[in-house]
Design a protein around this motif. Structure first.
Motif, PDB file in Angstrom:
ATOM      1  N   ILE A  89       0.831  -1.199   0.000  1.00  0.00           N
ATOM      2  CA  ILE A  89       0.000   0.000   0.000  1.00  0.00           C
ATOM      3  C   ILE A  89       0.869   1.254   0.000  1.00  0.00           C
ATOM      4  CG2 ILE A  89      -0.209   0.167   2.513  1.00  0.00           C
ATOM      5  CD1 ILE A  89      -2.842   0.953  -0.256  1.00  0.00           C
ATOM      6  N   GLY A  90       2.163   1.096   0.272  1.00  0.00           N
ATOM      7  CA  GLY A  90       3.092   2.215   0.166  1.00  0.00           C
ATOM      8  C   GLY A  90       3.169   2.785  -1.234  1.00  0.00           C
ATOM      9  N   GLY A  91       2.613   2.084  -2.217  1.00  0.00           N
ATOM     10  CA  GLY A  91       2.538   2.617  -3.566  1.00  0.00           C
ATOM     11  C   GLY A  91       1.512   3.720  -3.710  1.00  0.00           C
ATOM     12  N   PHE A  92       0.618   3.826  -2.746  1.00  0.00           N
ATOM     13  CA  PHE A  92      -0.406   4.871  -2.748  1.00  0.00           C
ATOM     14  C   PHE A  92      -0.290   5.807  -1.548  1.00  0.00           C
ATOM     15  CE2 PHE A  92      -2.412   1.445  -5.191  1.00  0.00           C
ATOM     16  CZ  PHE A  92      -2.903   2.137  -6.282  1.00  0.00           C
ATOM     17  N   LEU A  93       0.168   5.290  -0.419  1.00  0.00           N
ATOM     18  CA  LEU A  93       0.166   6.043   0.834  1.00  0.00           C
ATOM     19  C   LEU A  93       1.576   6.475   1.207  1.00  0.00           C
ATOM     20  CD1 LEU A  93      -1.763   6.818   3.278  1.00  0.00           C
ATOM     21  CD2 LEU A  93      -0.762   4.816   4.415  1.00  0.00           C
ATOM     22  N   PRO A  94       1.835   7.782   1.332  1.00  0.00           N
ATOM     23  CA  PRO A  94       3.171   8.223   1.724  1.00  0.00           C
ATOM     24  C   PRO A  94       3.492   7.816   3.157  1.00  0.00           C
ATOM     25  CG  PRO A  94       1.648  10.069   1.739  1.00  0.00           C
ATOM     26  CD  PRO A  94       0.902   8.913   1.134  1.00  0.00           C
ATOM     27  N   VAL A  95       4.758   7.524   3.395  1.00  0.00           N
ATOM     28  CA  VAL A  95       5.212   7.106   4.730  1.00  0.00           C
ATOM     29  C   VAL A  95       6.175   8.160   5.262  1.00  0.00           C
ATOM     30  CG1 VAL A  95       6.381   5.320   6.062  1.00  0.00           C
ATOM     31  CG2 VAL A  95       4.985   4.683   4.079  1.00  0.00           C
ATOM     32  N   PRO A  96       5.722   9.065   6.134  1.00  0.00           N
ATOM     33  CA  PRO A  96       6.632  10.034   6.746  1.00  0.00           C
ATOM     34  C   PRO A  96       7.769   9.318   7.472  1.00  0.00           C
ATOM     35  CG  PRO A  96       4.347  10.616   7.197  1.00  0.00           C
ATOM     36  CD  PRO A  96       4.326   9.244   6.591  1.00  0.00           C
ATOM     37  N   THR A 125       9.118   5.551   0.237  1.00  0.00           N
ATOM     38  CA  THR A 125       7.948   6.058  -0.474  1.00  0.00           C
ATOM     39  C   THR A 125       8.285   6.381  -1.920  1.00  0.00           C
ATOM     40  OG1 THR A 125       6.954   6.940   1.551  1.00  0.00           O
ATOM     41  CG2 THR A 125       6.214   7.896  -0.526  1.00  0.00           C
ATOM     42  N   ALA A 126       9.443   6.994  -2.151  1.00  0.00           N
ATOM     43  CA  ALA A 126       9.864   7.300  -3.521  1.00  0.00           C
ATOM     44  C   ALA A 126       9.932   6.026  -4.356  1.00  0.00           C
ATOM     45  CB  ALA A 126      11.220   8.007  -3.508  1.00  0.00           C
ATOM     46  N   ALA A 127      10.478   4.967  -3.770  1.00  0.00           N
ATOM     47  CA  ALA A 127      10.603   3.701  -4.490  1.00  0.00           C
ATOM     48  C   ALA A 127       9.237   3.089  -4.778  1.00  0.00           C
ATOM     49  CB  ALA A 127      11.461   2.725  -3.692  1.00  0.00           C
ATOM     50  N   LYS A 128       8.352   3.096  -3.790  1.00  0.00           N
ATOM     51  CA  LYS A 128       7.049   2.451  -3.950  1.00  0.00           C
ATOM     52  C   LYS A 128       6.149   3.214  -4.917  1.00  0.00           C
ATOM     53  CE  LYS A 128       7.732  -1.078  -1.267  1.00  0.00           C
ATOM     54  NZ  LYS A 128       7.699  -2.463  -1.786  1.00  0.00           N
ATOM     55  N   PHE A 129       6.155   4.554  -4.831  1.00  0.00           N
ATOM     56  CA  PHE A 129       5.389   5.332  -5.799  1.00  0.00           C
ATOM     57  C   PHE A 129       5.955   5.100  -7.203  1.00  0.00           C
ATOM     58  CE2 PHE A 129       2.569   8.781  -3.932  1.00  0.00           C
ATOM     59  CZ  PHE A 129       2.367   8.135  -2.731  1.00  0.00           C
ATOM     60  N   GLY A 130       7.278   5.039  -7.289  1.00  0.00           N
ATOM     61  CA  GLY A 130       7.912   4.785  -8.575  1.00  0.00           C
ATOM     62  C   GLY A 130       7.555   3.417  -9.134  1.00  0.00           C
ATOM     63  N   PRO A 137      -0.473  -5.209  -0.399  1.00  0.00           N
ATOM     64  CA  PRO A 137      -0.838  -5.584   0.968  1.00  0.00           C
ATOM     65  C   PRO A 137      -0.755  -4.391   1.917  1.00  0.00           C
ATOM     66  CG  PRO A 137       1.413  -6.240   0.521  1.00  0.00           C
ATOM     67  CD  PRO A 137       0.861  -5.713  -0.779  1.00  0.00           C
ATOM     68  N   ALA A 138      -1.548  -4.453   2.972  1.00  0.00           N
ATOM     69  CA  ALA A 138      -1.417  -3.494   4.069  1.00  0.00           C
ATOM     70  C   ALA A 138      -0.212  -3.910   4.909  1.00  0.00           C
ATOM     71  CB  ALA A 138      -2.706  -3.471   4.888  1.00  0.00           C
ATOM     72  N   PHE A 139      -0.077  -3.350   6.097  1.00  0.00           N
ATOM     73  CA  PHE A 139       1.085  -3.619   6.942  1.00  0.00           C
ATOM     74  C   PHE A 139       1.139  -5.100   7.309  1.00  0.00           C
ATOM     75  CE2 PHE A 139      -0.607   0.654   8.033  1.00  0.00           C
ATOM     76  CZ  PHE A 139       0.327   1.381   7.317  1.00  0.00           C
ATOM     77  N   LEU A 140       2.321  -5.704   7.148  1.00  0.00           N
ATOM     78  CA  LEU A 140       2.479  -7.142   7.361  1.00  0.00           C
ATOM     79  C   LEU A 140       3.317  -7.444   8.596  1.00  0.00           C
ATOM     80  CD1 LEU A 140       3.278  -8.247   3.688  1.00  0.00           C
ATOM     81  CD2 LEU A 140       1.085  -8.476   4.886  1.00  0.00           C
ATOM     82  N   ASP A 141       3.014  -8.580   9.203  1.00  0.00           N
ATOM     83  CA  ASP A 141       3.768  -9.054  10.366  1.00  0.00           C
ATOM     84  C   ASP A 141       4.989  -9.838   9.887  1.00  0.00           C
ATOM     85  OD1 ASP A 141       4.651  -9.985  12.812  1.00  0.00           O
ATOM     86  OD2 ASP A 141       3.174 -11.609  12.897  1.00  0.00           O
ATOM     87  N   THR A 142       5.996  -9.110   9.408  1.00  0.00           N
ATOM     88  CA  THR A 142       7.231  -9.742   8.945  1.00  0.00           C
ATOM     89  C   THR A 142       8.419  -9.179   9.733  1.00  0.00           C
ATOM     90  OG1 THR A 142       7.789  -8.101   7.262  1.00  0.00           O
ATOM     91  CG2 THR A 142       6.234  -9.854   6.630  1.00  0.00           C
ATOM     92  N   PRO A 143       9.589  -9.801   9.604  1.00  0.00           N
ATOM     93  CA  PRO A 143      10.775  -9.270  10.298  1.00  0.00           C
ATOM     94  C   PRO A 143      11.364  -8.028   9.624  1.00  0.00           C
ATOM     95  CG  PRO A 143      11.003 -11.624   9.822  1.00  0.00           C
ATOM     96  CD  PRO A 143       9.861 -11.111   9.016  1.00  0.00           C
ATOM     97  N   GLY A 144      10.759  -7.562   8.537  1.00  0.00           N
ATOM     98  CA  GLY A 144      11.336  -6.463   7.775  1.00  0.00           C
ATOM     99  C   GLY A 144      11.637  -5.232   8.602  1.00  0.00           C
ATOM    100  N   ILE A 145      10.750  -4.903   9.526  1.00  0.00           N
ATOM    101  CA  ILE A 145      10.964  -3.700  10.323  1.00  0.00           C
ATOM    102  C   ILE A 145      12.096  -3.902  11.333  1.00  0.00           C
ATOM    103  CG2 ILE A 145       9.346  -4.130  12.227  1.00  0.00           C
ATOM    104  CD1 ILE A 145       8.353  -1.186  11.654  1.00  0.00           C
ATOM    105  N   GLN A 146      12.357  -5.155  11.715  1.00  0.00           N
ATOM    106  CA  GLN A 146      13.497  -5.452  12.582  1.00  0.00           C
ATOM    107  C   GLN A 146      14.812  -5.279  11.823  1.00  0.00           C
ATOM    108  OE1 GLN A 146      12.952  -9.456  14.013  1.00  0.00           O
ATOM    109  NE2 GLN A 146      10.848  -9.087  14.659  1.00  0.00           N
ATOM    110  N   HIS A 147      14.765  -5.479  10.518  1.00  0.00           N
ATOM    111  CA  HIS A 147      15.957  -5.366   9.677  1.00  0.00           C
ATOM    112  C   HIS A 147      16.203  -3.935   9.207  1.00  0.00           C
ATOM    113  CE1 HIS A 147      15.062  -9.793   8.320  1.00  0.00           C
ATOM    114  NE2 HIS A 147      15.542  -9.729   9.564  1.00  0.00           N
TER     115      HIS A 147
END
Length: 326
Positions: free
Chosen positions: A146-153, A159-164, A189-199
């Motif tokens: 969903i970062g392709g539509f919703l900016p992430v402050p 966000t630049a990558a996802k909009f692109g 997808p909306a926000f997912l329960d993955t380890p990505g944010i830990q990385h």
């Protein structure tokens, strides 16, 4: 190929297969006895996934690859095609995260996020398209989010990558209209329960957590499998995903301010943590499972109270911002 059982024997490349949604996708595809090409930077984790996939009845090979390297992606596509003499689906999934004030996050980090999250997908597709065109068919699956539509402050590079990504994929779909058996399927997808944010690279100085509700990455894996069996141009995973897209489409300024408000509030309350560049430049040896431990138990209906909470918060914030203007 409308029946999932028709996936048996199909050759499928999955990037970012070492953890999170990519690992979940590999395990889901493996149930249909597919031929899997598992790509990522972490060889040890890939070998674990390979073993798990083989236990489920799939054949799998591991190819250590950095998606940001265009030559490496050409080598990946060629090796995958040589393995079985054909390629049926290519899953662009590898991604990294970086959080922090735009000006306090090193430009090298922003550049690497864009290199992986945008150019990585472009590199993979650029490498596999000649193969698909030669054989006359193929499916490209893009995990855009969903970062392709919703900016992430505090995630400006992301966000630049996802909009692109969204713009690039739409252009590609138009270009490929002359090839009716080559499909481009975008997943949001909306926000997912993955380890990505830990990385994630973290320049906020605060502990990062995904905003609820977070969804099981297995739901995204199911959508990837479905796209490989029955291609569809756009798929939204989780009701929050479509809600956030519509919110930004109808109230772009308000939605952007709301996301900023939520992020400001969270960072003011979050516990401190040391700055880190995470896995942006090098792979890590922790958090290589499918899930990150942030998930909510139960079926999708369990998220309804969080969705209601988001709507109420958004309405209240909108009223507040309007009143401030008067």
């Amino acid at each position: 190929m409308n029946n999932l059982q028709d996936l048996q024997g199909k050759t499928i490349v999955i990037t970012g297969a070492s953890s999170g949604a990519g690992r979940a996708a590999a395990l889901e595809f493996a149930k249909y006895r597919t031929k899997l090409v598992l790509a990522a930077r972490n060889e040890a984790a890939l070998n674990e996934v390979k073993s798990e996939c083989e236990e489920l009845g799939a054949q799998a090979i591991v190819l250590v690859t950095d998606t940001g390297d265009s030559k490496a992606m050409i080598a990946l596509a060629n090796a995958a095609n040589d393995w079985q003499g054909r390629l049926d689906a290519w899953v662009n999934n590898a991604g990294i995260l970086a959080a922090g004030d735009f000006d306090k996050t090193p430009m090298a980090v922003h550049e690497q996020v864009i290199r992986t999250n945008l150019l990585g997908y472009m590199n993979g597709t650029h490498a596999v398209l000649p193969i698909f065109k030669t054989q006359g068919h193929g499916i490209i699956i893009n995990n855009i989010s969903i970062g392709g539509f919703l900016p992430v402050p505090y995630g400006a590079g992301y966000t630049a990558a996802k909009f692109g990504l969204r713009g690039w994929s739409e252009a590609l779909k138009g270009e490929l209209s002359a090839f009716p058996d080559i499909y481009v399927c975008d997943l949001y997808p909306a926000f997912l329960d993955t380890p990505g944010i830990q990385h994630a690279a973290n320049y906020t100085g605060k502990v990062l957590k995904p905003a609820p509700p977070v969804y099981d990455p297995v739901r995204l894996a199911h959508a990837m499998v479905k796209a490989a069996a029955d291609p569809s141009s756009n798929t939204y995973i989780g009701s929050v995903s479509l809600l956030l897209k519509l919110s930004h489409a109808i109230f772009p300024e308000l939605t952007t301010k709301m996301t900023g408000f939520v992020m400001h509030k969270y960072l003011n309350m979050a516990d401190p943590i040391a700055l880190s560049d995470g896995n942006v430049f090098n792979t890590v040896d922790y958090g290589m499972s499918t899930h990150g431990g942030f998930g909510l138990p139960g079926e999708p209906k369990a998220h309804r109270k969080y969705i209601a909470g988001v709507l109420i918060t958004g309405l209240a914030l909108g009223i507040y911002l309007v009143s401030k203007r008067k």
